[in-house]
Design an enzyme around this catalytic site. Sequence first.
Site, mmCIF file in Angstrom:
data_model
loop_
_atom_site.group_PDB
_atom_site.id
_atom_site.type_symbol
_atom_site.label_atom_id
_atom_site.label_comp_id
_atom_site.label_asym_id
_atom_site.label_seq_id
_atom_site.Cartn_x
_atom_site.Cartn_y
_atom_site.Cartn_z
ATOM 1 N N GLU A 143 39.148 38.896 50.604
ATOM 2 C CA GLU A 143 38.704 39.761 49.512
ATOM 3 C C GLU A 143 37.632 40.739 49.969
ATOM 4 O OE1 GLU A 143 37.740 37.106 46.225
ATOM 5 O OE2 GLU A 143 39.780 37.386 45.508
ATOM 6 N N LYS A 145 43.352 37.435 34.487
ATOM 7 C CA LYS A 145 44.190 37.927 35.584
ATOM 8 C C LYS A 145 45.587 38.175 35.021
ATOM 9 C CE LYS A 145 42.053 35.393 39.472
ATOM 10 N NZ LYS A 145 42.056 34.067 40.151
#
Length: 424
Positions: A208, A340
């Site tokens: 990430e 999400k």
Amino acid sequence: MKITKVLGYQVLDSRGKPTVAAAISLEDGSTHTSRVPSGASTGKHEAVELRDGNESISNRYYSGNSVNLAVANINSKIAPHLIGKEIDLTSVDQKLKELDSSETHEFLGANATLATSLAAAIASAHVRNVSLARYFQPTGKLLIPMPMVNILSGGAHANRTLDIQDILIVPTGAKSFTEALSWIVAVREMAANLGSKAGKITHLVADEGGLGIPFDSIELACTFVLESIEKVGLRVGTEISLALDIAATQFFDGASYNLTTLGKSYSSVEFVDYSLKLVKNFPIISIEDPFAEDDWSAWNSFSKIAPKYLQILGDDLLTTNSGRLNRAISEKSANSILIKANQNGLVTSTQSVLKQAQAAGFNTVVSARSGETEDSWLADLATGWRAGQIKVGSTHGAERNAKWNRLLELEATEDCEFKNPFLN
Ligand code: PGA
Ligand code: ZN
């Protein structure tokens, strides 16, 4: 305006894994494309991500990860029902629900449904001649979300250099998103310098975009990030605070929480106690997945004793699922939810879970995945939905910066406000 073409195809995400893209073309000759993200620390209760598995010939070089089945579902099972229809996000999502009525989208694949749904959202905004953020909030000031940004990565994203998944920072004292991002970049650069001086960095850019620096304990890692903030000249607490993503499901074996780098195991009850000490000893304002995805009793007892200011954030616990959120609301298991879109599978249902959470007084954090693409729709969804917070990873990697850059663009071009969600 009518849909003239719907096309699914396979592309790569930021980890080099296949993912699904969908393109919707309209009568005016325009085409609107979306690509779906994918997780590594995937919760058991998430919508189904359809991958081909090992049997497929076309999958030979992708280790079972190609998405030809999901792509074929777009082209043969979804497209014929949409071509010739007026473009409209709500009706496209309605049709997708009819074609696959399972909650987890296991028949078509949530990667197929979400790609189509997102392309429909982008196309619908185009028809109204507004940005995607404005499509969701047509009037009034837009709310640019507070970023929660990864500095140190561990867990499944950085070869377990740290037992927990992320140590993040939240620039709550910043007056604008532009200022917030500049602080974050400075802290990340300071942490990179301090880490490489100590000869410790193993992953300069983890999945990430965060730094992979091994630490023997979570406490030492937190202390290191605090030192980086202070060395930049920012004030801990009033300007920047810490946030953790524990991703505890990853090290829970059904009976114990095993912190392997520390060499200690905790029962559920002991881990509640440990987590409480951790949040009290450090300026931590948000803790995500402190307990495993089905360890409801640990969540419930922690929520009872945790400090009132603490954001207790459910990701694997809630998986952007209305039923699981309902349970958390009634049992008071958490006070905020990670949103999400690919855990859910449709844009409109994801938005309604967010609204359901807000109506119950929960904070909402719209989040990217570890496998991302160059798309920036996430920034528009978080802004247009007035989520209040966004989590994208770090400030390295074009797939991360696409989202930050889009927020900078929204702040520069739209009528916006920026607020500290921790003051409410
Ligand atoms: P994932 O991680 O995308 O690998 O699931 C992100 C998170 O846990 O928030
Ligand atoms: Zn998480």
